[in-house]
Design an enzyme around this catalytic site. Sequence first.
Site, PDB file in Angstrom:
ATOM      1  N   ARG A 112     -32.819 -34.376 -45.879  1.00  0.00           N
ATOM      2  CA  ARG A 112     -31.572 -35.246 -46.179  1.00  0.00           C
ATOM      3  C   ARG A 112     -30.517 -34.418 -47.113  1.00  0.00           C
ATOM      4  NH1 ARG A 112     -35.094 -39.585 -46.253  1.00  0.00           N
ATOM      5  NH2 ARG A 112     -34.961 -40.774 -44.336  1.00  0.00           N
ATOM      6  N   LYS A 134     -17.192 -28.911 -43.340  1.00  0.00           N
ATOM      7  CA  LYS A 134     -17.510 -29.613 -41.835  1.00  0.00           C
ATOM      8  C   LYS A 134     -18.687 -28.595 -41.421  1.00  0.00           C
ATOM      9  CE  LYS A 134     -13.586 -31.745 -39.758  1.00  0.00           C
ATOM     10  NZ  LYS A 134     -12.597 -31.371 -38.864  1.00  0.00           N
ATOM     11  N   GLU A 176      -5.893 -19.067 -37.579  1.00  0.00           N
ATOM     12  CA  GLU A 176      -6.008 -20.064 -38.521  1.00  0.00           C
ATOM     13  C   GLU A 176      -5.331 -19.810 -39.872  1.00  0.00           C
ATOM     14  OE1 GLU A 176      -7.936 -22.775 -37.678  1.00  0.00           O
ATOM     15  OE2 GLU A 176      -9.388 -22.237 -36.609  1.00  0.00           O
ATOM     16  N   LYS A 218      -6.371 -25.376 -47.162  1.00  0.00           N
ATOM     17  CA  LYS A 218      -7.523 -26.122 -46.835  1.00  0.00           C
ATOM     18  C   LYS A 218      -8.130 -26.882 -47.909  1.00  0.00           C
ATOM     19  CE  LYS A 218     -11.095 -26.606 -43.506  1.00  0.00           C
ATOM     20  NZ  LYS A 218     -12.098 -25.938 -42.605  1.00  0.00           N
ATOM     21  N   GLU A 228     -11.890 -36.960 -43.099  1.00  0.00           N
ATOM     22  CA  GLU A 228     -10.958 -36.929 -42.154  1.00  0.00           C
ATOM     23  C   GLU A 228     -10.740 -38.099 -41.705  1.00  0.00           C
ATOM     24  OE1 GLU A 228     -11.782 -34.760 -38.348  1.00  0.00           O
ATOM     25  OE2 GLU A 228     -10.573 -33.521 -38.995  1.00  0.00           O
ATOM     26  N   ARG A 232      -6.595 -35.176 -43.308  1.00  0.00           N
ATOM     27  CA  ARG A 232      -7.294 -33.994 -42.685  1.00  0.00           C
ATOM     28  C   ARG A 232      -6.885 -33.546 -41.390  1.00  0.00           C
ATOM     29  NH1 ARG A 232     -13.346 -31.924 -44.326  1.00  0.00           N
ATOM     30  NH2 ARG A 232     -13.193 -30.127 -43.321  1.00  0.00           N
ATOM     31  N   ASN A 236      -6.406 -29.638 -37.777  1.00  0.00           N
ATOM     32  CA  ASN A 236      -6.508 -29.367 -36.329  1.00  0.00           C
ATOM     33  C   ASN A 236      -5.380 -29.180 -35.508  1.00  0.00           C
ATOM     34  OD1 ASN A 236      -9.195 -30.224 -36.319  1.00  0.00           O
ATOM     35  ND2 ASN A 236      -8.698 -32.175 -36.975  1.00  0.00           N
ATOM     36  N   HIS A 239      -5.666 -27.474 -32.312  1.00  0.00           N
ATOM     37  CA  HIS A 239      -7.107 -27.429 -32.012  1.00  0.00           C
ATOM     38  C   HIS A 239      -7.525 -28.408 -30.767  1.00  0.00           C
ATOM     39  CE1 HIS A 239      -7.661 -25.419 -35.515  1.00  0.00           C
ATOM     40  NE2 HIS A 239      -9.069 -25.273 -35.393  1.00  0.00           N
ATOM     41  N   HIS A 243      -9.756 -26.522 -28.273  1.00  0.00           N
ATOM     42  CA  HIS A 243     -11.415 -26.843 -27.990  1.00  0.00           C
ATOM     43  C   HIS A 243     -11.682 -26.867 -26.899  1.00  0.00           C
ATOM     44  CE1 HIS A 243     -12.128 -28.459 -32.518  1.00  0.00           C
ATOM     45  NE2 HIS A 243     -12.603 -27.125 -32.433  1.00  0.00           N
ATOM     46  N   HIS A 255     -12.849 -18.736 -31.191  1.00  0.00           N
ATOM     47  CA  HIS A 255     -12.333 -20.240 -31.509  1.00  0.00           C
ATOM     48  C   HIS A 255     -10.767 -19.815 -31.756  1.00  0.00           C
ATOM     49  CE1 HIS A 255     -11.974 -23.767 -33.458  1.00  0.00           C
ATOM     50  NE2 HIS A 255     -11.409 -23.067 -34.551  1.00  0.00           N
TER      51      HIS A 255
HETATM   52  N1  LIG Z   1     -16.615 -25.825 -39.996  1.00  0.00           N
HETATM   53  C1  LIG Z   1     -15.353 -25.815 -39.981  1.00  0.00           C
HETATM   54  O1  LIG Z   1     -14.409 -26.259 -40.524  1.00  0.00           O
HETATM   55  C2  LIG Z   1     -14.703 -24.737 -38.938  1.00  0.00           C
HETATM   56  C3  LIG Z   1     -13.378 -24.403 -38.968  1.00  0.00           C
HETATM   57  C4  LIG Z   1     -13.073 -23.205 -38.037  1.00  0.00           C
HETATM   58  C5  LIG Z   1     -13.989 -22.709 -37.284  1.00  0.00           C
HETATM   59  N2  LIG Z   1     -15.365 -23.128 -37.263  1.00  0.00           N
HETATM   60  C6  LIG Z   1     -16.306 -22.644 -36.269  1.00  0.00           C
HETATM   61  O2  LIG Z   1     -16.298 -21.263 -36.706  1.00  0.00           O
HETATM   62  C7  LIG Z   1     -16.887 -20.572 -35.467  1.00  0.00           C
HETATM   63  C8  LIG Z   1     -15.918 -19.440 -35.390  1.00  0.00           C
HETATM   64  O3  LIG Z   1     -16.014 -18.366 -36.520  1.00  0.00           O
HETATM   65  P1  LIG Z   1     -15.716 -16.893 -36.211  1.00  0.00           P
HETATM   66  O4  LIG Z   1     -14.373 -16.843 -35.598  1.00  0.00           O
HETATM   67  O5  LIG Z   1     -16.277 -16.334 -37.667  1.00  0.00           O
HETATM   68  O6  LIG Z   1     -16.960 -16.764 -35.240  1.00  0.00           O
HETATM   69  P2  LIG Z   1     -18.241 -15.997 -35.192  1.00  0.00           P
HETATM   70  O7  LIG Z   1     -19.147 -16.517 -36.259  1.00  0.00           O
HETATM   71  O8  LIG Z   1     -18.866 -16.155 -33.895  1.00  0.00           O
HETATM   72  O9  LIG Z   1     -18.269 -14.458 -35.478  1.00  0.00           O
HETATM   73  C9  LIG Z   1     -17.421 -13.654 -34.553  1.00  0.00           C
HETATM   74  C10 LIG Z   1     -18.095 -12.163 -34.390  1.00  0.00           C
HETATM   75  O10 LIG Z   1     -18.110 -11.454 -35.390  1.00  0.00           O
HETATM   76  C11 LIG Z   1     -19.062 -10.887 -35.944  1.00  0.00           C
HETATM   77  N3  LIG Z   1     -19.030 -10.523 -37.162  1.00  0.00           N
HETATM   78  C12 LIG Z   1     -19.343 -11.494 -38.686  1.00  0.00           C
HETATM   79  N4  LIG Z   1     -18.946 -10.685 -39.666  1.00  0.00           N
HETATM   80  C13 LIG Z   1     -18.601  -9.558 -39.468  1.00  0.00           C
HETATM   81  C14 LIG Z   1     -18.475  -8.366 -39.953  1.00  0.00           C
HETATM   82  N5  LIG Z   1     -18.297  -8.567 -41.412  1.00  0.00           N
HETATM   83  N6  LIG Z   1     -18.003  -7.260 -39.407  1.00  0.00           N
HETATM   84  C15 LIG Z   1     -18.352  -7.319 -37.911  1.00  0.00           C
HETATM   85  N7  LIG Z   1     -18.597  -8.159 -37.112  1.00  0.00           N
HETATM   86  C16 LIG Z   1     -18.694  -9.335 -37.677  1.00  0.00           C
HETATM   87  C17 LIG Z   1     -20.079 -11.864 -35.518  1.00  0.00           C
HETATM   88  O11 LIG Z   1     -21.386 -11.350 -35.433  1.00  0.00           O
HETATM   89  C18 LIG Z   1     -19.638 -12.440 -34.003  1.00  0.00           C
HETATM   90  O12 LIG Z   1     -19.910 -11.611 -33.166  1.00  0.00           O
HETATM   91  C19 LIG Z   1     -16.774 -21.551 -34.328  1.00  0.00           C
HETATM   92  O13 LIG Z   1     -18.014 -21.905 -34.061  1.00  0.00           O
HETATM   93  C20 LIG Z   1     -15.774 -22.592 -34.931  1.00  0.00           C
HETATM   94  O14 LIG Z   1     -16.025 -23.909 -34.227  1.00  0.00           O
HETATM   95  C21 LIG Z   1     -15.719 -24.227 -37.994  1.00  0.00           C
END
Ligand SMILES: NC(=O)c1ccc[n+]([C@@H]2O[C@H](COP(=O)([O-])OP(=O)(O)OC[C@H]3O[C@@H](n4cnc5c(N)ncnc54)[C@H](O)[C@@H]3O)[C@@H](O)[C@H]2O)c1
Length: 351
Positions: A112, A134, A176, A218, A228, A232, A236, A239, A243, A255
């Site tokens: 938990r 999140k 973003e 943020k 949210e 908040r 989005n 988004h 999405h 994304h």
């Molecule tokens: N929780 C939230 O509030 C929130 C907000 C925005 C996005 N997200 C989520 O985040 C994800 C997208 O994040 P992202 O764009 O980082 O994608 P990702 O985590 O898929 O990373 C993108 C690529 O970059 C590579 N990578 C990571 N760090 C690197 C580095 N330093 N050098 C070279 N390559 C590197 C990864 O291995 C991957 O292939 C989605 O799943 C999205 O839903 C969550």
Amino acid sequence: MNSISVIADRDYQVVIDIDWLRGIEPYLVNRGQIAVIVSENMRDRIANLPSTDAQIHIFTVPDSEAGKSFATYQKVLDWLGAAGFTRNDLIVAVGGGAVTDLSGFVASSWLRGIEWVAVPTTLAAMVDAAVGGKTGINSEYGKNLIGSFYSPISVLVDLSWLSTLSDRDFAAGLAEVIKCGFIVDTQIVELLKDRNLLEVRSDRDLTLELITRSIAVKAKVVSGDFKESFDREILNYGHTLGHAIELHSKYALRHGECVSIGLVFAANLANESGILADQATDLHKKILSNLGLPTSYEGRHWPELRANMAIDKKSRSGTLRFVAISELGRTLRIEAPSESDLLAAYERLCS
Ligand SMILES: NC(=O)c1ccc[n+]([C@@H]2O[C@H](COP(=O)([O-])OP(=O)(O)OC[C@H]3O[C@@H](n4cnc5c(N)ncnc54)[C@H](O)[C@@H]3O)[C@@H](O)[C@H]2O)c1
């Protein structure tokens, strides 16, 4: 180095421009075990972890969205179980948003809730995914449908990770960043409006300023409305269609790339609804395309995207809701837009 506070389910600092290996040290003290969760392709990048009395486990997960699956989530929980993780132990998430989302969700549900630290390694994770609490994984029915609100005890933003990030992923993170400019901090729009990707990437001071400003947006929004209920939702912006495209493309698009298309769509929709002026609408496409981000999608996919949007978390009982802006920095919500406005906004994406 500077810090931005987030006040949420727990209060914590996002420390910006820090060497993460130094920043992590205090969190390793008095722990029995530490799980570092990292994607397979980033495994070699965490070879020199600081020495600690705790037992360190490195758990590698599939890269990107493949790691945000129920199967991976279950596997990590099994690893924690087999290692006997207790409430005094720690999870450290090192990776992009996919890894921080998965790890945070694991941390929230094991016993938990055990403590976790986020070490975002992509621009998108630094400015968005790792900040705000999140966490979650994907369901076959949609993106991020399984999750929780559960903050880390710290976020360590080390800009040195960015040097190896692909242009594609850097640009995806900028989607973003510019979103934060459109909804709150219009100075971000000023900073980006006449620049291309290379000019941003090669300017460390500018990158640092953009990261700091975006995290500040943020942090402020999330601190006012962690779960949210209303405020908040502005985060989005772009988004809802974003999405839907992400799901439709089976995660072939990043994304941030989907958000980019979604931002142009949201601006078009506000324009079709008579809320947003032409100039501000056109600015969306101009800035995003200058940064090398996609701003269009194929026309024939509208019926599937329309159906995908109906199950978006932001829709309520089948009624579509969109975050929109009426001018830069001024947000509002469009509820139940007409089908003709929706289609017109989408068709403008395809031209
Ligand atoms: N929780 C939230 O509030 C929130 C907000 C925005 C996005 N997200 C989520 O985040 C994800 C997208 O994040 P992202 O764009 O980082 O994608 P990702 O985590 O898929 O990373 C993108 C690529 O970059 C590579 N990578 C990571 N760090 C690197 C580095 N330093 N050098 C070279 N390559 C590197 C990864 O291995 C991957 O292939 C989605 O799943 C999205 O839903 C969550």
